[in-house]
Design a protein around this motif. Structure first.
Motif, mmCIF file in Angstrom:
data_model
loop_
_atom_site.group_PDB
_atom_site.id
_atom_site.type_symbol
_atom_site.label_atom_id
_atom_site.label_comp_id
_atom_site.label_asym_id
_atom_site.label_seq_id
_atom_site.Cartn_x
_atom_site.Cartn_y
_atom_site.Cartn_z
ATOM 1 N N GLU A 87 0.837 -1.200 0.000
ATOM 2 C CA GLU A 87 0.000 0.000 0.000
ATOM 3 C C GLU A 87 0.872 1.250 0.000
ATOM 4 O O GLU A 87 1.886 1.318 0.693
ATOM 5 C CB GLU A 87 -0.895 -0.013 1.233
ATOM 6 C CG GLU A 87 -1.842 1.172 1.317
ATOM 7 C CD GLU A 87 -2.715 1.126 2.558
ATOM 8 O OE1 GLU A 87 -3.464 2.086 2.786
ATOM 9 O OE2 GLU A 87 -2.623 0.131 3.292
ATOM 10 N N ARG A 146 1.884 4.734 1.133
ATOM 11 C CA ARG A 146 1.661 5.487 2.368
ATOM 12 C C ARG A 146 1.715 6.978 2.079
ATOM 13 O O ARG A 146 2.655 7.464 1.460
ATOM 14 C CB ARG A 146 2.717 5.109 3.406
ATOM 15 C CG ARG A 146 2.634 3.649 3.863
ATOM 16 C CD ARG A 146 3.844 3.302 4.714
ATOM 17 N NE ARG A 146 5.072 3.450 3.936
ATOM 18 C CZ ARG A 146 6.282 3.623 4.472
ATOM 19 N NH1 ARG A 146 6.427 3.688 5.787
ATOM 20 N NH2 ARG A 146 7.354 3.738 3.704
ATOM 21 N N ALA A 155 1.494 10.786 3.915
ATOM 22 C CA ALA A 155 1.529 11.575 5.147
ATOM 23 C C ALA A 155 1.143 13.002 4.820
ATOM 24 O O ALA A 155 1.582 13.557 3.807
ATOM 25 C CB ALA A 155 2.911 11.532 5.789
ATOM 26 N N GLU A 162 -0.384 14.054 9.951
ATOM 27 C CA GLU A 162 0.712 13.507 10.741
ATOM 28 C C GLU A 162 1.619 14.601 11.288
ATOM 29 O O GLU A 162 2.334 14.397 12.281
ATOM 30 C CB GLU A 162 1.550 12.538 9.891
ATOM 31 C CG GLU A 162 0.912 11.184 9.629
ATOM 32 C CD GLU A 162 -0.160 11.221 8.563
ATOM 33 O OE1 GLU A 162 -0.866 10.197 8.402
ATOM 34 O OE2 GLU A 162 -0.323 12.255 7.870
ATOM 35 N N THR A 218 8.742 10.903 8.219
ATOM 36 C CA THR A 218 7.752 9.866 8.538
ATOM 37 C C THR A 218 7.991 8.591 7.729
ATOM 38 O O THR A 218 7.443 7.540 8.060
ATOM 39 C CB THR A 218 6.316 10.350 8.250
ATOM 40 O OG1 THR A 218 6.142 10.532 6.835
ATOM 41 C CG2 THR A 218 6.020 11.655 8.989
ATOM 42 N N ALA A 257 6.868 8.117 4.757
ATOM 43 C CA ALA A 257 5.747 7.891 3.840
ATOM 44 C C ALA A 257 6.212 8.013 2.390
ATOM 45 O O ALA A 257 7.216 8.661 2.086
ATOM 46 C CB ALA A 257 4.624 8.885 4.116
ATOM 47 N N ASP A 258 5.467 7.401 1.484
ATOM 48 C CA ASP A 258 5.815 7.428 0.062
ATOM 49 C C ASP A 258 5.489 8.763 -0.592
ATOM 50 O O ASP A 258 6.184 9.200 -1.506
ATOM 51 C CB ASP A 258 5.059 6.315 -0.676
ATOM 52 C CG ASP A 258 5.357 4.951 -0.103
ATOM 53 O OD1 ASP A 258 6.516 4.515 -0.191
ATOM 54 O OD2 ASP A 258 4.422 4.322 0.439
ATOM 55 N N ARG A 287 -8.896 12.108 2.202
ATOM 56 C CA ARG A 287 -7.902 11.025 2.168
ATOM 57 C C ARG A 287 -8.212 10.023 1.062
ATOM 58 O O ARG A 287 -7.312 9.559 0.347
ATOM 59 C CB ARG A 287 -7.848 10.324 3.522
ATOM 60 C CG ARG A 287 -7.124 11.106 4.616
ATOM 61 C CD ARG A 287 -5.633 10.922 4.501
ATOM 62 N NE ARG A 287 -4.925 11.451 5.654
ATOM 63 C CZ ARG A 287 -3.663 11.180 5.959
ATOM 64 N NH1 ARG A 287 -2.966 10.349 5.211
ATOM 65 N NH2 ARG A 287 -3.089 11.725 7.007
ATOM 66 N N ASP A 299 -5.927 9.049 -2.364
ATOM 67 C CA ASP A 299 -5.659 7.694 -2.864
ATOM 68 C C ASP A 299 -6.106 7.559 -4.314
ATOM 69 O O ASP A 299 -5.395 6.997 -5.156
ATOM 70 C CB ASP A 299 -6.380 6.654 -2.004
ATOM 71 C CG ASP A 299 -5.771 6.501 -0.620
ATOM 72 O OD1 ASP A 299 -4.603 6.883 -0.445
ATOM 73 O OD2 ASP A 299 -6.467 6.002 0.276
#
Length: 210
Positions: free
Chosen positions: A7, A9, A11, A34, A59, A61-62, A78, A82
């Motif tokens: 998945e 990620r 942030a 975050e 963090t 995150a990607d 959110r 995605d």
């Protein structure tokens, strides 16, 4: 994303000034941020954005999403991130906002028709993305982790406002800025934090997911 792939990620960080702390805290809660980075007067616009990005990068995150404290996220923000970002997964700057007002580093009389033409073409073709050679706003940005270090190194040495500096960085690399269409954030326009007095020009997303 194919079955079995890890998945992605994401942030989210909110870039805030102290005078808007309560507003920034509400936004941070709404989007599940975050990072909440507040400038108490010692940073300034450029450094505050850079510090937010630096903390987001930490963090792991990607994708690192920065929202200014006057951003208005769309419903289901959110999920919308995605929906748009997972589908592309490219090492590019994504702007979550394309709107009216002042477009960084441009002449409004020239830029207004240009932006409207981009919007009209995307509407006519049903495009989900608009591409341009500049970042005109820093209201909402998504930055892949894989380019965050390069961008931070560049921003530290460019004295321009953040949106203009990111434009310079992208042009040096021959990269386009990708704008989500419609915008995933709108722009709250009831209070302004600027270094110099300016005439009022309405600021809002031209197309907003709502």
């Amino acid at each position: 994303m194919e079955a079995g792939e890890p998945e992605m990620r994401i942030a989210v960080g909110v870039v805030a000034v102290l005078s808007r702390l309560e507003q920034a805290m509400r936004l941070s809660t709404e989007v599940g941020a975050e990072v909440l980075q507040v400038d108490d007067g010692g940073y300034g616009e450029r450094v505050n954005h850079q510090e937010t990005l630096r903390r987001l990068a930490g963090t792991g995150a990607d994708v690192l999403v920065m929202l200014e404290d006057d951003a208005i996220p769309c419903t289901g923000f959110r999920s919308a991130l995605d929906d748009y970002l997972v589908a592309r997964m490219r090492p590019e700057i994504v702007s979550l906002y394309l709107g009216t007002g002042r477009w960084a580093g441009t002449s409004p009389s020239v830029q207004g028709p240009r932006v409207q033409a981009l919007i009209d073409r995307a509407d006519a073709r049903g495009d989900r993305w608009i591409f341009a050679d500049a970042l005109w706003h820093a209201v909402g940005l998504a930055i892949p982790q894989c380019i965050a270090g390069s961008l931070l190194d560049y921003l530290a040495g460019d004295p321009s406002p953040t949106d203009e500096a990111i434009t310079h960085w992208a042009r040096k690399r021959g990269e386009k800025i990708a704008y989500t269409h419609p915008s995933l954030v709108d722009h709250r326009d009831d209070e302004r934090v600027v270094d110099q007095p300016e005439d009022f020009v309405p600021r809002h997303a031209i197309r907003f997911r709502g």
